[in-house]
Design a protein around this motif. Structure first.
Motif, short mmCIF file in Angstrom:
data_model
loop_
_atom_site.label_atom_id
_atom_site.label_comp_id
_atom_site.label_asym_id
_atom_site.label_seq_id
_atom_site.Cartn_x
_atom_site.Cartn_y
_atom_site.Cartn_z
N TYR A 45 0.83 -1.21 0.00
CA TYR A 45 0.00 0.00 0.00
C TYR A 45 0.87 1.27 0.00
CZ TYR A 45 -3.42 3.51 1.25
OH TYR A 45 -4.20 4.64 1.25
N ILE A 46 1.91 1.27 0.81
CA ILE A 46 2.81 2.43 0.86
C ILE A 46 3.46 2.67 -0.50
CG2 ILE A 46 4.95 3.33 1.86
CD1 ILE A 46 2.55 3.43 3.74
N MET A 47 3.89 1.59 -1.15
CA MET A 47 4.56 1.73 -2.44
C MET A 47 3.58 2.11 -3.56
SD MET A 47 7.55 1.47 -1.49
CE MET A 47 8.14 1.91 -3.12
N VAL A 48 2.34 1.61 -3.49
CA VAL A 48 1.32 2.03 -4.46
C VAL A 48 1.05 3.52 -4.33
CG1 VAL A 48 -1.15 1.89 -5.01
CG2 VAL A 48 0.20 -0.19 -4.80
N ALA A 49 0.94 3.99 -3.07
CA ALA A 49 0.74 5.42 -2.84
C ALA A 49 1.90 6.23 -3.39
CB ALA A 49 0.55 5.68 -1.35
N SER A 50 3.13 5.77 -3.12
CA SER A 50 4.32 6.49 -3.57
C SER A 50 4.39 6.55 -5.10
CB SER A 50 5.57 5.80 -3.03
OG SER A 50 6.74 6.41 -3.54
N SER A 51 3.97 5.48 -5.76
CA SER A 51 4.12 5.41 -7.22
C SER A 51 2.94 5.97 -7.99
CB SER A 51 4.35 3.95 -7.65
OG SER A 51 3.26 3.14 -7.27
N SER A 52 1.88 6.39 -7.29
CA SER A 52 0.67 6.81 -8.01
C SER A 52 0.20 8.23 -7.69
CB SER A 52 -0.47 5.84 -7.71
OG SER A 52 -0.83 5.89 -6.34
N LEU A 53 0.86 8.93 -6.77
CA LEU A 53 0.41 10.28 -6.41
C LEU A 53 0.42 11.21 -7.62
CD1 LEU A 53 2.18 10.80 -2.95
CD2 LEU A 53 -0.23 10.29 -3.37
N HIS A 54 1.48 11.14 -8.41
CA HIS A 54 1.58 12.01 -9.59
C HIS A 54 0.54 11.63 -10.65
CE1 HIS A 54 3.82 8.46 -10.82
NE2 HIS A 54 3.76 8.88 -12.07
N LEU A 55 0.22 10.32 -10.74
CA LEU A 55 -0.79 9.87 -11.71
C LEU A 55 -2.17 10.42 -11.35
CD1 LEU A 55 0.08 6.11 -12.33
CD2 LEU A 55 0.37 8.03 -13.92
N GLY A 56 -2.46 10.45 -10.05
CA GLY A 56 -3.74 10.99 -9.61
C GLY A 56 -3.91 12.44 -10.01
N VAL A 57 -2.85 13.23 -9.84
CA VAL A 57 -2.89 14.64 -10.21
C VAL A 57 -3.05 14.79 -11.72
CG1 VAL A 57 -1.59 16.81 -10.25
CG2 VAL A 57 -1.52 15.35 -8.22
N GLU A 58 -2.28 13.99 -12.45
CA GLU A 58 -2.27 14.09 -13.91
C GLU A 58 -3.58 13.63 -14.55
OE1 GLU A 58 0.06 11.93 -17.62
OE2 GLU A 58 1.06 12.11 -15.68
N GLN A 59 -4.15 12.55 -14.02
CA GLN A 59 -5.32 11.95 -14.66
C GLN A 59 -6.64 12.36 -14.04
OE1 GLN A 59 -4.63 7.73 -14.59
NE2 GLN A 59 -2.79 7.83 -15.87
N LYS A 60 -6.66 12.55 -12.71
CA LYS A 60 -7.92 12.79 -12.01
C LYS A 60 -7.93 14.09 -11.20
CE LYS A 60 -9.40 8.72 -13.35
NZ LYS A 60 -10.53 8.55 -14.30
N GLN A 61 -6.84 14.85 -11.27
CA GLN A 61 -6.71 16.09 -10.49
C GLN A 61 -6.87 15.84 -8.99
OE1 GLN A 61 -8.98 16.21 -13.43
NE2 GLN A 61 -6.95 16.48 -14.37
N ASP A 62 -6.46 14.68 -8.56
CA ASP A 62 -6.54 14.30 -7.15
C ASP A 62 -5.37 13.37 -6.84
OD1 ASP A 62 -7.13 13.53 -4.58
OD2 ASP A 62 -9.01 12.51 -5.07
N SER A 63 -4.40 13.87 -6.07
CA SER A 63 -3.20 13.09 -5.80
C SER A 63 -3.49 11.81 -5.03
CB SER A 63 -2.16 13.93 -5.05
OG SER A 63 -2.71 14.40 -3.82
N PHE A 64 -4.58 11.78 -4.26
CA PHE A 64 -4.89 10.60 -3.45
C PHE A 64 -5.93 9.70 -4.10
CE2 PHE A 64 -3.22 13.60 -0.33
CZ PHE A 64 -2.30 12.79 0.32
#
Length: 391
Positions: free
Chosen positions: A31-50
């Motif tokens: 879970y920690i590593m998924v969060a670390s690897s996906s925060l930027h994707l959330g901002v880029e794709q969904k405008q939500d880092s979490f």
């Protein structure tokens, strides 16, 4: 200790402390590593880092809820419905290929949408395959040991499943369910000579599927020398190897990886292990490998204990789960490290994905159930009774 106390002790659910510790550790690190690897994707794709961390947390909670329900079902009930579950899995594989019903993502039709939740049918079929094969080997052990027909019969059904999976296409899942079937049959006493012949035929078939499909051949060639065409067919593996190279001994630090930001595709799913290599280094990679090794060892230990207690169906369930989890984790890590051709299989209990996470939680719940029933049975044996009486 009186008989009433012994009965209560036998009836309660028995947890395996080591299995609990390993499971929780993999879930937490994942879970920690998924969060670390996906925060930027959330901002880029969904405008939500979490966006992705929150959804993964929901997946874990749903998986744990399903797991609690699975763990309450006695093994004898699973044995009765195993064949029906596998036939149901084949039916789902047919449904997902019907235009308008299956959801297409990245060129593959592998998902069904149920109430806003995407279910990857192949993950469910893997779970059902373990239950079906455990029941088959338990019922037909003599035929399995005495004739080639005992081996071929279940593989006919698995061949249908593989054909349907290849139509999606999902070559990786087809290989996994074949490994489950053949592994359980081998442990069930299939003759070595017949098994080797059958295994050779399976490898020949797999090789022919690679040869006739240009994209599969491209993946195989890129696996041999990924940097030869690092901007096309070898891109994923090249970036994964760079991640491991940057990580060195202790990694660049949690959240400080660069590869996941601009270069490494599918960093939160198929290539999560590469992110671990970059951010946590050799220490993190070794820790994860050790946890999976402990998990597989414990699954087989539980299987042996169940077999010695006369619970043959439960034993083959544990064997099947150990084969499944061990093979899939080995393939995922092998792909990430460049020792196997690129193949889209998730890292069990760690990679992002609702279907994979929920089904894996169910698989672990079934393993916990096997251990609990074995422990309860051992408490009720005459030897145990005499031991408790003298206590």
């Amino acid at each position: 200790m009186n008989s009433r106390t012994m009965t209560l002790k036998a009836q309660r659910f028995h947890l395996d402390p080591l299995l609990v510790a390993v499971t929780v550790s993999l879930l937490f690190i994942g879970y920690i590593m998924v969060a670390s690897s996906s925060l930027h994707l959330g901002v880029e794709q969904k405008q939500d880092s979490f966006y992705y961390p929150i959804r993964q947390l929901v997946h874990i909670l749903l998986g744990l809820g399903l797991g609690l329900g699975i763990a309450k079902i006695p093994m004898e009930n699973w044995e009765k419905i195993g064949s029906g579950l596998f036939i149901g899995g084949l039916f789902l594989l047919v449904i997902v290929l019907i235009p308008g019903l299956g959801v297409k993502v990245n060129g593959s039709i592998r998902w069904l949408s149920l109430g806003g939740l995407r279910i990857q049918v192949s993950e469910v079929v893997k779970f059902f395959s373990v239950i079906y094969m455990a029941g088959y080997v338990t019922r037909h052990k003599k035929n399995l040991q005495g004739s080639a027909y005992g081996i071929i019969k279940p593989l006919l059904l698995f061949s249908i499943a593989c054909i349907l999976l290849l139509l999606e296409p999902d070559f990786g899942s087809a290989v996994v369910i074949l490994m489950i079937a053949m592994g359980v049959m081998f442990l069930g006493g299939a003759r070595l000579k017949q098994f080797i012949i059958l295994l050779s035929l399976v490898f020949a078939l797999a090789a022919s599927l690679v040869i006739v499909a240009p994209y599969r051949m491209a993946r195989l060639v890129s696996f041999v020398d990924p940097f030869k065409d690092y901007l096309k067919s070898g891109y994923q593996l090249s970036q994964a190897l760079i991640s491991f190279g940057r990580g060195e001994l202790l990694g660049v630090g949690l959240g400080s990886g660069i590869q996941k930001l601009f270069y490494l595709p599918e960093a939160h799913t198929d290539f999560l292990f590469s992110v671990i290599g970059e951010e946590l280094g050799l220490l993190g990679v070794s820790t994860v490998i050790t946890l999976y090794a402990l998990l597989i060892w414990r699954a087989f230990t539980i299987a042996v204990a169940a077999e010695q207690s006369g619970q043959h169906f439960a034993a083959f369930i544990a064997y099947g789960l150990g084969i499944w989890l061990g093979f899939q984790s080995f393939v995922n890590m092998g792909v990430n490290m460049g020792i196997l051709p690129t193949k889209g299989l998730t890292l069990p209990l760690m990679s992002y994905g609702g279907s994979s996470m929920m089904v894996m939680c169910c698989a672990f719940a079934l393993l916990f159930r096997v251990h609990s029933e074995t422990a309860a049975l051992n408490i009720e044996t005459p030897q145990a009774r005499s031991k408790w009486a003298s206590a």
